[in-house]
Design a protein around this motif. Structure first.
Motif, PDB file in Angstrom:
ATOM      1  N   UNK A   4      38.300  34.940  34.814  1.00 20.43           N
ATOM      2  CA  UNK A   4      39.366  33.967  34.636  1.00 20.43           C
ATOM      3  C   UNK A   4      39.568  33.663  33.150  1.00 20.43           C
ATOM      4  N   UNK A   5      40.818  33.692  32.709  1.00 21.34           N
ATOM      5  CA  UNK A   5      41.120  33.384  31.327  1.00 21.34           C
ATOM      6  C   UNK A   5      41.071  31.881  31.120  1.00 21.34           C
ATOM      7  N   UNK A   6      40.649  31.454  29.918  1.00 22.99           N
ATOM      8  CA  UNK A   6      40.577  30.035  29.598  1.00 22.99           C
ATOM      9  C   UNK A   6      41.887  29.591  28.972  1.00 22.99           C
ATOM     10  N   UNK A   7      42.937  29.666  29.754  1.00 27.02           N
ATOM     11  CA  UNK A   7      44.248  29.232  29.283  1.00 27.02           C
ATOM     12  C   UNK A   7      44.897  28.436  30.407  1.00 27.02           C
ATOM     13  N   UNK A   8      45.400  27.276  30.048  1.00 30.02           N
ATOM     14  CA  UNK A   8      45.809  26.288  31.040  1.00 30.02           C
ATOM     15  C   UNK A   8      47.252  25.865  30.798  1.00 30.02           C
ATOM     16  N   UNK A   9      47.952  25.616  31.895  1.00 28.13           N
ATOM     17  CA  UNK A   9      49.325  25.153  31.802  1.00 28.13           C
ATOM     18  C   UNK A   9      49.510  23.950  32.706  1.00 28.13           C
ATOM     19  N   UNK A  10      50.208  22.963  32.188  1.00 23.98           N
ATOM     20  CA  UNK A  10      50.575  21.806  33.002  1.00 23.98           C
ATOM     21  C   UNK A  10      51.996  21.388  32.683  1.00 23.98           C
ATOM     22  N   UNK A  11      52.736  20.889  33.665  1.00 23.76           N
ATOM     23  CA  UNK A  11      52.343  20.870  35.069  1.00 23.76           C
ATOM     24  C   UNK A  11      52.481  22.254  35.704  1.00 23.76           C
ATOM     25  N   UNK A  12      51.962  22.433  36.877  1.00 23.48           N
ATOM     26  CA  UNK A  12      52.136  23.700  37.589  1.00 23.48           C
ATOM     27  C   UNK A  12      53.517  23.764  38.227  1.00 23.48           C
ATOM     28  N   UNK A  13      53.998  22.639  38.709  1.00 24.65           N
ATOM     29  CA  UNK A  13      55.326  22.560  39.325  1.00 24.65           C
ATOM     30  C   UNK A  13      56.026  21.331  38.785  1.00 24.65           C
ATOM     31  N   UNK A  14      57.336  21.476  38.528  1.00 21.01           N
ATOM     32  CA  UNK A  14      58.112  20.354  37.992  1.00 21.01           C
ATOM     33  C   UNK A  14      59.523  20.439  38.531  1.00 21.01           C
ATOM     34  N   UNK A  15      59.977  19.350  39.137  1.00 20.86           N
ATOM     35  CA  UNK A  15      61.350  19.241  39.620  1.00 20.86           C
ATOM     36  C   UNK A  15      61.970  18.053  38.898  1.00 20.86           C
ATOM     37  N   UNK A  16      63.052  18.307  38.165  1.00 20.21           N
ATOM     38  CA  UNK A  16      63.668  17.241  37.380  1.00 20.21           C
ATOM     39  C   UNK A  16      65.178  17.315  37.490  1.00 20.21           C
TER      40      UNK A  16
END
Lengths: 114, 115
Positions: free
Chosen positions: B1-13
């Motif tokens: 697993x790569x140590x790279x993170x994204x937030x949010x995973x889902x976004x509805x706007x």
């Protein structure tokens, strides 16, 4: 602009069969890489083959590269349902394009039926 | 697993909102990237960075902007979101190697829906 084009766009096989995906590209390359993407996830690097290599193996994966035809193939042997994913080729173009940027193809969607 | 993170995973706007998609990596990589990908389609590079205070536009024209104040952090901002921005956004990083090899490590992605 798209460099690599995968063929076929979609592939459906039975578990245990081999899966072969092809990638063609347009310009000279430093290396070619294959990535896997599970649905809704990021890509995971599988294998890299350099322009002076013709074949490379990693576990059940076998990659070939034919620079004269500007093409590569990815073979997955004895496929499993868990191999179901999209597979992308990516080229690191030569001469150096703004710092070794990768150009991704459109991907092959592989479905392995249990 | 790569140590790279994204937030949010889902976004509805809703249309017109300002949003920032976060991306962080703990591998100490100099190079970072943002890609846009419609479901089942190819990746399009929209932004990249060689290191701190370096940002460049990619092949695909985008109305988003990025910043790189810290090595580990590469946020992407949309000042005014539109339905045409609906897509999956993937962040990646790689080491800067003089050998010319550039294996990229990807985050899990942010799926953005603009209503």
């Amino acid at each position: 602009s798209q460099q690599g084009e995968e063929d076929p766009q979609a592939l459906s096989i039975q578990e245990g069969e081999n899966a072969t995906m092809n990638c063609s590209y347009k310009t000279s390359i430093n290396n070619l890489q294959w990535y896997r993407q599970n649905s809704g996830r990021g890509l995971v690097h599988l294998i890299l083959i350099r322009s002076n290599e013709r074949e490379k193996h990693s576990g059940r994966l076998r990659v070939t590269l034919d620079t004269s035809k500007k093409s590569s193939s990815l073979l997955i042997t004895a496929s499993r349902a868990a191999d179901t994913a999209s597979y992308f080729c990516a080229t690191d173009d030569f001469p150096n394009n703004a710092g070794n940027m990768l150009t991704f193809g459109g991907g092959t969607r592989l479905m392995v039926k249990p | 697993e790569a140590d790279i993170y994204q937030t949010p995973r889902y976004l509805v706007i809703g249309t017109g909102k300002k949003i920032t998609l976060e991306c962080s990596q703990t591998m100490g990589h100099d190079k970072m990237y943002w890609y846009q990908q419609d479901p089942g389609m190819e990746l399009h590079l929209i932004h990249y960075s060689y290191g701190v205070n370096s940002t460049e536009k990619g092949d695909l024209s985008s109305e988003s902007t990025v910043s790189r104040i810290r090595t580990e952090h590469f946020p992407l901002t949309l000042e005014s979101a539109r339905p045409s921005h609906t897509s999956q956004y993937l962040c990646a990083s790689s080491e800067y190697l003089t050998s010319g090899t550039d294996t990229q490590y990807f985050g899990p992605g942010t799926r953005l829906t603009v209503l």
